[in-house]
Scaffold this motif. Structure first.
Motif, PDB file in Angstrom:
ATOM      1  N   SER A  61       0.836  -1.206   0.000  1.00  0.00           N
ATOM      2  CA  SER A  61       0.000   0.000   0.000  1.00  0.00           C
ATOM      3  C   SER A  61       0.865   1.249   0.000  1.00  0.00           C
ATOM      4  O   SER A  61       0.539   2.256  -0.653  1.00  0.00           O
ATOM      5  CB  SER A  61      -0.931  -0.012   1.219  1.00  0.00           C
ATOM      6  OG  SER A  61      -0.230   0.265   2.424  1.00  0.00           O
ATOM      7  N   ASP A  86       1.053   3.898  -3.092  1.00  0.00           N
ATOM      8  CA  ASP A  86       0.761   5.296  -2.761  1.00  0.00           C
ATOM      9  C   ASP A  86       1.865   6.225  -3.261  1.00  0.00           C
ATOM     10  O   ASP A  86       1.594   7.343  -3.723  1.00  0.00           O
ATOM     11  CB  ASP A  86       0.627   5.464  -1.245  1.00  0.00           C
ATOM     12  CG  ASP A  86      -0.808   5.284  -0.752  1.00  0.00           C
ATOM     13  OD1 ASP A  86      -1.714   5.123  -1.591  1.00  0.00           O
ATOM     14  OD2 ASP A  86      -1.011   5.307   0.481  1.00  0.00           O
ATOM     15  N   GLN A 109       2.505   4.715   7.571  1.00  0.00           N
ATOM     16  CA  GLN A 109       1.486   4.001   6.801  1.00  0.00           C
ATOM     17  C   GLN A 109       0.707   3.044   7.708  1.00  0.00           C
ATOM     18  O   GLN A 109      -0.531   2.980   7.637  1.00  0.00           O
ATOM     19  CB  GLN A 109       2.147   3.218   5.664  1.00  0.00           C
ATOM     20  CG  GLN A 109       1.164   2.650   4.637  1.00  0.00           C
ATOM     21  CD  GLN A 109       0.711   3.697   3.627  1.00  0.00           C
ATOM     22  OE1 GLN A 109       1.060   4.881   3.739  1.00  0.00           O
ATOM     23  NE2 GLN A 109      -0.057   3.278   2.633  1.00  0.00           N
ATOM     24  N   LEU A 149      -7.188   4.759   2.165  1.00  0.00           N
ATOM     25  CA  LEU A 149      -6.456   4.617   0.909  1.00  0.00           C
ATOM     26  C   LEU A 149      -7.264   5.199  -0.242  1.00  0.00           C
ATOM     27  O   LEU A 149      -8.501   5.193  -0.225  1.00  0.00           O
ATOM     28  CB  LEU A 149      -6.178   3.141   0.638  1.00  0.00           C
ATOM     29  CG  LEU A 149      -5.223   2.450   1.614  1.00  0.00           C
ATOM     30  CD1 LEU A 149      -5.270   0.944   1.406  1.00  0.00           C
ATOM     31  CD2 LEU A 149      -3.804   2.972   1.428  1.00  0.00           C
ATOM     32  N   SER A 150      -6.573   5.689  -1.234  1.00  0.00           N
ATOM     33  CA  SER A 150      -7.263   6.189  -2.422  1.00  0.00           C
ATOM     34  C   SER A 150      -7.941   5.024  -3.136  1.00  0.00           C
ATOM     35  O   SER A 150      -7.566   3.853  -2.953  1.00  0.00           O
ATOM     36  CB  SER A 150      -6.262   6.846  -3.375  1.00  0.00           C
ATOM     37  OG  SER A 150      -5.395   5.869  -3.937  1.00  0.00           O
ATOM     38  N   THR A 154      -5.351   2.990  -5.176  1.00  0.00           N
ATOM     39  CA  THR A 154      -4.481   2.119  -4.381  1.00  0.00           C
ATOM     40  C   THR A 154      -5.263   0.928  -3.842  1.00  0.00           C
ATOM     41  O   THR A 154      -4.798  -0.216  -3.877  1.00  0.00           O
ATOM     42  CB  THR A 154      -3.861   2.899  -3.207  1.00  0.00           C
ATOM     43  OG1 THR A 154      -3.039   3.946  -3.715  1.00  0.00           O
ATOM     44  CG2 THR A 154      -3.015   1.984  -2.330  1.00  0.00           C
TER      45      THR A 154
END
Length: 554
Positions: free
Chosen positions: A319, A323, A386, A468-469, A472
Motif C-alpha cells: 500500500s 501510494d 502508513q 487509501l485512495s 491504491t
C-alpha cells in the motif's frame, strides 16, 4: 588438570522421599549442607593454610538436583519458610512469596509430592486446603522447580521464580484469598448462549479479561475466591487477575460478546491440528470479532502475541509503494535473486528470481527483493506512518473489551528498515492485527476490531488518520485476489473465490529450525489471520486453518 577436589558433607539426617512423598525433616537447618574445599581447609576458615577455595562448576549431578529439591520441598511443606527460602537463589523473594502463600492465600495442610526428575527440573504436585471465614475448599495443582549452580561458590540452589509456587504466577504476582474486588460475569455469545472455558478452552484468558473490564459495571456481586493478583510487570503485559478456587459464589453480571458460537467451535477444532497455532476471525464491515483460538491456552497469542509477521506485512508495504508510485500491479518490477542494502544481503526463498515480471507476480510469489529494492527510495518513518495512519496499528490505543497488543512498527534505519518492509526487523504483530489488515483492505477503511460493542460502556475506539485512495485500494485487492487464485495462497484458498484475497508469510526466528507460518485472508464479509509457530510456510500450515473458517461463510 585442576586441583583435586574433596567434598565434606555435614549433615544430621537427610530428608527421604518415600513413595514419592517427602518425609519429615529431622535435624534442623544444618541439613544436607555441602562444603567444597580445595586443599586442607577453606579460605578464610580458622587455621586455613592459604589454599584457595575451589568452586565446583559444570553440570549438576542427579544427587545435587534431588537433594536440593528435597530440602526445599520438605521445608516448604513443614512451613519452615526461612529454611525453604535459603535453598533458593533469591531468598528475599522466596520468603515473601511463601509467607504470602499461608498469610494472604490462606492455604494450609500442604502436601508436596515430588515427581521424576528430568535433568535439573523436578516436577511436583501440590495438595492443600484453602480456608476463609469458615469456608474451606480443596486445592490441587502441579508445578515444577529447576535447580541451578550458584556462580560464586558452585552451590546448587532452586532457581527462584513465582511460578515455582504456582504455574500461573509471574514474578511480582501473588496469591490472595478473600472477597474479590471484581464480581464474576456471565459472558454470552452473539446468539445469547453462555461462553465457558470448559466449552471453549481458548476463551479462558478472554473471560478473565472480560471480568476485569466489565465485572464492576455488569450488575454482579463479588464472591470469595483464591485468585492470582497481578503485579506491576504482569499488569504492564496486560495480564488479568485469574480465579483459581471459588469458595463462595458471587452473583454474575451479564456481558454479551460478538463471538459466533459456530465459528468459535470451528476455530477451537482447527487449531488442534497444529502444535502452536492461533487464529482470529472478524467481520470487515464493522470490526466484530467472531472467533479467537489458540492451541495453547495459557497465553492468548491470538490477541497478545508479539511476533514478526513475515511476508503478510507486504500488504501494508505494498500500500505504501503504490501510494508513492514506486510500484503498480501490472507494471514491470525488479525481483532479482538477492539485493544488498544497509550492509545486509537479502535473499528470496531458494534464491529464485522473476525476470521481466510485474509487481503482481512478485507479490503473488512473495518476492522479498521486490520490496527491499525500494528501500533506498523510502524514508525511515514511512512504513510506520502508513501502518498507523491507514491501518490503525502501532499506536497502543485499541479498546476491544479485553487486553490486546496492537502491533508495533517502529521507526528504523538502514538494514533494519529494509527488513521491516518484509515483516522482519523490529515489526511485531499477532493474528488479530493481521486479520484487521485484511479487513481494512476488504472494507476500504479501518474498523477497530472489538469483542464487546462500544455501546456497552461508551468507550472510545481507535481510528485511522486516512483511507487509501480508490486507485491504491483497487490495486491491493487485485494483488490479494491474484495471490489467492494463482499465488502462494492458491492451494489453501481453492474453491473460495471470486470475492476473496489472501497473503502468505514465513517469519524467521533466531534459534528456530522452521519459520513461523502466517496467513491472512478475506472472503465476503469475513476476514481471518493465523500463525503456526515453527510450522514452516504459511500456505501449508496456517493457510488451511484460515481457509476452513472462511468456508463457513459470512
Amino acid at each position: 588438570m585442576g586441583k583435586r577436589r574433596r567434598v565434606v558433607e555435614r549433615r544430621n539426617t537427610r530428608p527421604a522421599v518415600i513413595g514419592g512423598m517427602i518425609a519429615a525433616v529431622v535435624g534442623g537447618a544444618g541439613l544436607g549442607v555441602y562444603l567444597l574445599y580445595g586443599g586442607a581447609a577453606a579460605e578464610g576458615q580458622a587455621g586455613a593454610t592459604g589454599d584457595h577455595k575451589t568452586v565446583k562448576t559444570g553440570p549438576l549431578s542427579a544427587t545435587e538436583v534431588r537433594t536440593t529439591a528435597e530440602r526445599f520441598l520438605t521445608a516448604w511443606q513443614q512451613g519452615r519458610v526461612n529454611l525453604a527460602a535459603a535453598t533458593t537463589d533469591d531468598s528475599a523473594a522466596a520468603t515473601a512469596q511463601l509467607t504470602g502463600y499461608t498469610k494472604d492465600a490462606r492455604i494450609k495442610d500442604v502436601t508436596l509430592t515430588a515427581g521424576t526428575r528430568t535433568g535439573a527440573k523436578v516436577p511436583f504436585s501440590v495438595k492443600g486446603t484453602v480456608t476463609y471465614k469458615g469456608i474451606s475448599k480443596p486445592l490441587a495443582y502441579d508445578s515444577s522447580l529447576t535447580v541451578v549452580r550458584r556462580a560464586r561458590d558452585g552451590k546448587p540452589l532452586v532457581d527462584w521464580h513465582a511460578s515455582v509456587v504456582h504455574p500461573d504466577l509471574k514474578d511480582g504476582d501473588k496469591l490472595v484469598t478473600g472477597e474479590s474486588g471484581t464480581p464474576p460475569i456471565k459472558a454470552l455469545d452473539r446468539d445469547g448462549g453462555e461462553l465457558t472455558a470448559a466449552k471453549y478452552p481458548s476463551l479462558g484468558t478472554v473471560l478473565d479479561g472480560l471480568r476485569e473490564k466489565f465485572g464492576k459495571t455488569a450488575g454482579g456481586k463479588a464472591g470469595v475466591e483464591l485468585r492470582v493478583a497481578r503485579g506491576k510487570a504482569s499488569t504492564a503485559d496486560k495480564l488479568s487477575d485469574k480465579t483459581l478456587v471459588e469458595l463462595g459464589k458471587g452473583t454474575p453480571g451479564t456481558v454479551r460478546t460478538t463471538l459466533s458460537p459456530a465459528l468459535q467451535a470451528a476455530a477451537e477444532k482447527q487449531v488442534t491440528k497444529q502444535k502452536r497455532a492461533s487464529v482470529v476471525v472478524m467481520r470487515p464491515s464493522n470490526g466484530e470479532i467472531l472467533a479467537v483460538a489458540n492451541t495453547s491456552h495459557g497465553f492468548n497469542t491470538a490477541f497478545q502475541g508479539s511476533l514478526a509477521p513475515g511476508s503478510t506485512m507486504k500488504v501494508i508495504t505494498s500500500s505504501l509503494l503504490i501510494d508513492k508510485h514506486l510500484a503498480s500491479v501490472d507494471k514491470e518490477h525488479p525481483c532479482p535473486k538477492t539485493v544488498k542494502y544497509g550492509g545486509w544481503t537479502f535473499h528470496n526463498d531458494d534464491d529464485f528470481e522473476i525476470k521481466g515480471g510485474t509487481f503482481k507476480a512478485s507479490f503473488a510469489r512473495s518476492c522479498n527483493t521486490a520490496f527491499i529494492s525500494q528501500a533506498k527510495k523510502l524514508g525511515n518513518a514511512d512504513l510506520t506512518n502508513q501502518a498507523q495512519q491507514v491501518f490503525g496499528l502501532s499506536m497502543n490505543n485499541w479498546a476491544i473489551g479485553v487486553p490486546t497488543f496492537d502491533g508495533s512498527v517502529p521507526v528504523q534505519s538502514a538494514a533494519q528498515m529494509a527488513a521491516s518492509l518484509i515483516g522482519q526487523g523490529g515489526v511485531r504483530m499477532n493474528p488479530l492485527n493481521m486479520a484487521s489488515v485484511a479487513s481494512t483492505i476488504k472494507a476500504g477503511v479501518f474498523h477497530q476490531p472489538y469483542l464487546v460493542s462500544p455501546s456497552v460502556d461508551h468507550r472510545k475506539t481507535a481510528t485511522a488518520g486516512r483511507t487509501l485512495s480508490a486507485g491504491t485500494l483497487s490495486q491491493l485487492r487485485e494483488l490479494m485476489r491474484y495471490t489467492a487464485a494463482y499465488g502462494t495462497a492458491a492451494e489453501a484458498m481453492s474453491g473460495l473465490g471470486p470475492d476473496y484475497g489472501a497473503k502468505t508469510g514465513s517469519a524467521e526466528v533466531d534459534g528456530q529450525k522452521k519459520p513461523n507460518g502466517w496467513f491472512t485472508a478475506y472472503r465476503g464479509d469475513l476476514a481471518a489471520a493465523g500463525v503456526v509457530q515453527a510450522g514452516g510456510h504459511g500456505g501449508d500450515t496456517a493457510g488451511p486453518i484460515v481457509a476452513a473458517l472462511l468456508k463457513m461463510g459470512s
